[in-house]
Motif scaffolding. Structure first.
Motif, PDB file in Angstrom:
ATOM      1  N   SER A   1       0.849  -1.185   0.000  1.00 31.63           N
ATOM      2  CA  SER A   1       0.000   0.000   0.000  1.00 31.63           C
ATOM      3  C   SER A   1       0.890   1.241   0.000  1.00 31.63           C
ATOM      4  CB  SER A   1      -0.919   0.001   1.226  1.00 31.63           C
ATOM      5  OG  SER A   1      -1.875   1.021   1.128  1.00 31.63           O
TER       6      SER A   1
ATOM      7  N   SER B   1      -1.335   5.814  12.296  1.00 29.65           N
ATOM      8  CA  SER B   1      -0.356   6.041  11.222  1.00 29.65           C
ATOM      9  C   SER B   1       1.081   5.929  11.704  1.00 29.65           C
ATOM     10  CB  SER B   1      -0.592   7.411  10.598  1.00 29.65           C
ATOM     11  OG  SER B   1      -0.458   8.421  11.570  1.00 29.65           O
TER      12      SER B   1
ATOM     13  N   GLN C   1       1.560   5.174   0.554  1.00 26.91           N
ATOM     14  CA  GLN C   1       1.091   6.366   1.251  1.00 26.91           C
ATOM     15  C   GLN C   1       1.357   7.609   0.405  1.00 26.91           C
ATOM     16  OE1 GLN C   1       1.758   4.811   5.872  1.00 26.91           O
ATOM     17  NE2 GLN C   1       2.729   6.694   5.184  1.00 26.91           N
TER      18      GLN C   1
ATOM     19  N   LYS D   1      -5.120   6.391   9.184  1.00 28.60           N
ATOM     20  CA  LYS D   1      -5.133   5.121   9.906  1.00 28.60           C
ATOM     21  C   LYS D   1      -5.102   3.956   8.910  1.00 28.60           C
ATOM     22  CE  LYS D   1      -7.183   6.876  14.153  1.00 28.60           C
ATOM     23  NZ  LYS D   1      -8.256   6.744  15.168  1.00 28.60           N
TER      24      LYS D   1
ATOM     25  N   ARG E   1      -6.969  -2.289  13.227  1.00 31.05           N
ATOM     26  CA  ARG E   1      -6.675  -0.958  12.695  1.00 31.05           C
ATOM     27  C   ARG E   1      -5.526  -0.359  13.496  1.00 31.05           C
ATOM     28  NH1 ARG E   1     -11.322   3.476  12.155  1.00 31.05           N
ATOM     29  NH2 ARG E   1     -11.012   3.665  14.407  1.00 31.05           N
TER      30      ARG E   1
ATOM     31  N   LEU F   1      -5.903  -0.095   8.011  1.00 32.64           N
ATOM     32  CA  LEU F   1      -6.615  -1.354   8.245  1.00 32.64           C
ATOM     33  C   LEU F   1      -5.753  -2.509   7.739  1.00 32.64           C
ATOM     34  CD1 LEU F   1     -10.182  -0.275   7.174  1.00 32.64           C
ATOM     35  CD2 LEU F   1      -9.572  -1.169   9.442  1.00 32.64           C
TER      36      LEU F   1
ATOM     37  N   SER G   1      -5.304  -1.468   3.848  1.00 33.30           N
ATOM     38  CA  SER G   1      -6.094  -0.360   3.295  1.00 33.30           C
ATOM     39  C   SER G   1      -5.829   0.901   4.108  1.00 33.30           C
ATOM     40  CB  SER G   1      -7.583  -0.683   3.307  1.00 33.30           C
ATOM     41  OG  SER G   1      -7.874  -1.755   2.445  1.00 33.30           O
ATOM     42  N   LEU G   2      -5.593   1.993   3.404  1.00 39.92           N
ATOM     43  CA  LEU G   2      -5.343   3.271   4.065  1.00 39.92           C
ATOM     44  C   LEU G   2      -6.621   4.096   4.122  1.00 39.92           C
ATOM     45  CD1 LEU G   2      -1.956   4.225   2.373  1.00 39.92           C
ATOM     46  CD2 LEU G   2      -2.291   3.565   4.748  1.00 39.92           C
ATOM     47  N   GLN G   3      -6.943   4.605   5.304  1.00 44.60           N
ATOM     48  CA  GLN G   3      -8.091   5.500   5.451  1.00 44.60           C
ATOM     49  C   GLN G   3      -7.672   6.935   5.140  1.00 44.60           C
ATOM     50  OE1 GLN G   3     -10.407   2.975   8.985  1.00 44.60           O
ATOM     51  NE2 GLN G   3      -9.745   5.059   9.358  1.00 44.60           N
ATOM     52  N   SER G   4      -8.646   7.786   4.912  1.00 43.36           N
ATOM     53  CA  SER G   4      -8.358   9.190   4.593  1.00 43.36           C
ATOM     54  C   SER G   4      -7.714   9.931   5.762  1.00 43.36           C
ATOM     55  CB  SER G   4      -9.648   9.904   4.177  1.00 43.36           C
ATOM     56  OG  SER G   4     -10.612   9.826   5.214  1.00 43.36           O
ATOM     57  N   ASP G   5      -7.924   9.439   6.996  1.00 42.61           N
ATOM     58  CA  ASP G   5      -7.323  10.075   8.167  1.00 42.61           C
ATOM     59  C   ASP G   5      -5.924   9.536   8.480  1.00 42.61           C
ATOM     60  OD1 ASP G   5      -7.946   7.557   9.080  1.00 42.61           O
ATOM     61  OD2 ASP G   5      -9.239   8.221  10.729  1.00 42.61           O
TER      62      ASP G   5
END
Length: 210
Positions: free
Chosen positions: A126, A210, A128, A186, A207, A188, A180-184
């Protein structure tokens, strides 16, 4: 009657002249297109589904008999490739994870260090937004460090990001297969793991900050 014959004759001559002009123009157009096609073929006129010979050539002999499990394309067009493979073009230092340039050649600026990942696979990648790279799989060490197992974050040059700390033991002896990267920011993490830092409630999905 004579006037009609003269008119008919004039019309026929005009049609013949028009036909000759049209034929000559068509022939000139065909020759131009054929010449252009010769100059730019085969690359620019490649058809959908055709093998990209330039990429294939730069791959050389490519990967060994290990599996390529995941690819990720960076914003600059470079390609991260992960899996079970143990060499690339015969180089055994290029195993489990490698970065290619957009043309298929090895990106020599991406350096995992002396030994990189051990003899277990890389199965998920993933990217960043800051250029750092999250890597998950079944590997149990990175450059000999057994604390770097199942999940690690690398800097854009392939070195370990030492600011990313999973704790004392991190994931147990089962794999990480999805990130999986969240918009904030963090993260998963999913896989077959049954505990995280010894906590058996943290299994299969977790979870992380960052």
């Amino acid at each position: 009657m004579q006037n009609q014959q003269e008119i008919l004759s004039i019309m026929l001559n005009r049609l013949l002249k028009l036909s000759k002009t049209t034929v000559l123009f068509t022939l000139a157009l065909i020759l131009s297109v054929t010449s252009l096609a010769t100059l730019i073929a085969p690359t620019a006129m490649a058809y959908p589904g055709q093998l990209d010979q330039t990429f294939q050539t730069n791959l050389g002999s490519g990967f060994d008999n290990g599996i390529v499990s995941i690819t990720a394309i960076q914003s600059d067009g470079k390609i991260l490739v992960g899996g079970d493979f143990t060499s690339f073009n015969g180089n055994t230092q290029d195993h489990r994870l490698i970065r290619l340039n957009s043309d298929g050649s090895k990106d020599t600026t991406f350096n995992l260090g002396a030994t990189g990942f051990d003899n277990n696979g890389v199965y998920t990648i993933s990217l960043q937004s800051d250029g750092k790279i999250l890597i998950g799989g079944t590997f149990t060490s990175f450059n000999g460090n057994t604390q770097d197992h199942r999940l690690i974050r690398l800097n854009s040059d392939g070195s370990k990001d030492t600011t990313f700390n999973l704790g004392a033991t991190g994931f147990d002896n089962n794999g990480v297969y999805t990130i999986s990267l969240q918009s904030d920011g963090k993260i998963l993490i999913g896989g077959t793991f049954t505990s995280f830092n010894g906590n058996t409630q943290d299994h299969r999905l977790i979870r992380l900050n960052s």
